[in-house]
Write an enzyme that holds these catalytic residues in place. Structure first.
Site, mmCIF file in Angstrom:
data_model
loop_
_atom_site.group_PDB
_atom_site.id
_atom_site.type_symbol
_atom_site.label_atom_id
_atom_site.label_comp_id
_atom_site.label_asym_id
_atom_site.label_seq_id
_atom_site.Cartn_x
_atom_site.Cartn_y
_atom_site.Cartn_z
ATOM 1 N N SER D 46 0.832 -1.210 0.000
ATOM 2 C CA SER D 46 0.000 0.000 0.000
ATOM 3 C C SER D 46 0.861 1.253 0.000
ATOM 4 O O SER D 46 0.520 2.251 -0.631
ATOM 5 C CB SER D 46 -0.885 0.031 1.251
ATOM 6 O OG SER D 46 -1.870 -0.959 1.191
ATOM 7 N N GLU D 55 13.201 -9.935 -8.470
ATOM 8 C CA GLU D 55 14.639 -10.200 -8.489
ATOM 9 C C GLU D 55 15.204 -10.164 -7.073
ATOM 10 O O GLU D 55 16.006 -11.021 -6.683
ATOM 11 C CB GLU D 55 15.368 -9.158 -9.349
ATOM 12 C CG GLU D 55 14.979 -9.168 -10.824
ATOM 13 C CD GLU D 55 13.827 -8.191 -11.128
ATOM 14 O OE1 GLU D 55 12.875 -8.078 -10.314
ATOM 15 O OE2 GLU D 55 13.906 -7.535 -12.181
ATOM 16 N N CYS D 88 16.953 -3.042 -8.168
ATOM 17 C CA CYS D 88 17.395 -4.433 -8.258
ATOM 18 C C CYS D 88 18.806 -4.535 -8.836
ATOM 19 O O CYS D 88 19.595 -5.372 -8.411
ATOM 20 C CB CYS D 88 16.411 -5.250 -9.094
ATOM 21 S SG CYS D 88 14.851 -5.509 -8.231
#
Lengths: 125, 125, 125, 125
Positions: D46, D55, D88
């Protein structure tokens, strides 16, 4: 404003960094397409994941004042040349792939890359 | 500055929010102990994890200008009352457990909590 | 599984923590409603903001295996009692406000709180 | 394990993604140097900033089981080819600059890049 002047503003900003956990102070100066400059510093947190880098600080300052178009960001650190981390590259890329990123150990040895070189195959929804 | 006035500044700020993915616009107004006010908005990102909330925007603006001591933060949103998310609570808590957080659907129905109520057993290194 | 046993699993997990920047090792053990346990550790990053805590590691492991309903999470650290940071509280809260959080300096001195006490007025979209 | 097989595992994993806010489901499959595979999915929140991508889920699973050396990561999404976001990339880069990243719209049209191409001038403390 030229890259050297922008870098000097990043260097000046760095003194306000809040970096008690790494002692790695970073300052950034962001030039908007309309010619205004916003500076930022890194703000660390006890929970490392909540840390915000200098580049993102400069961006949210400018964005919250209504800016969306950016020209150049200069980055200075207490540890020499400092290319942005991947989080910041992601953050910058949201606002266009033309941004120039400048850093160096000092104003006379600046290097630059476009954000699209720094985030090849960049991700945008 | 009283809570109503601070909340009105948060409401004003909200128009600059960058929230294309949630359409949930948030504005924050942060009062420093020395009496200055910094406003912020949420800045979303294609990679949701890079999103920065309005409260953190206001904080990094103030911190990058040298501030470390804060009194009150007011939060307004396009969806009514908006207590800060856990990330923002963690971020605020770093700078003391005395901060007052104010929100409401409008200036005449404000509610408040201290950060130490909002982050019971808060974590600090 | 009782709280002591879960805490011991968190303690065991902690040896795999990747925390070169803080030297603060954390382990977590998450019990699903269906009775399975997933452990996690903190994984730090050179860019502090990319750090993921032990609690979130345990959660994403369970979620990626299809779980959505959780009973209890136990947390152990190399520095004693460790309540979750605000980011982790926010992360946990997404999956319900009934979760019990357990921590302590050792298995004989455990304390507990519900996530809704730890994230009063929790935020959910 | 070859890239096609790894990509198929990423595609399989994707069904467990928790992505109610973007409806963009992502799966990842990470091959360690010792030949084991860990899968992951994106887990949204949220508060968007607490979102963890597929990943990173795969990485923290492997790391919490003691792995530190990685060979290849394959990524599949409900929206076709999906290169990793900057967060990532930063996370992966921490564990070496030799990782191969593979993605594609389907197993017969895979593309690949090394992490050091995806995060040119990568940042490490």
């Amino acid at each position: 404003m030229d890259d050297k002047s922008l870098f000097l503003l990043a260097e000046d900003a760095l003194q306000n960094a809040y970096a008690p956990y790494s002692d790695f102070l970073v300052g950034a100066a962001l030039l908007t397409k309309s010619g205004e400059v916003y500076t930022g510093v890194n703000v660390e947190n006890s929970s490392f994941g909540a840390t915000i880098c200098a580049e993102r600080t400069a961006f949210v300052k400018a964005i919250s004042e209504g800016h969306r178009d950016f020209e150049t960001i200069a980055i200075a650190s207490s540890g020499g040349k400092a290319w942005p981390c991947g989080i910041c590259r992601q953050f910058m890329y949201e606002f266009g792939d033309e941004l120039t990123v400048v850093t160096g150990p000092d104003k006379d040895h600046l290097e630059k890359h476009d954000i699209k070189e720094l985030l090849l195959e960049g991700f945008r929804l």
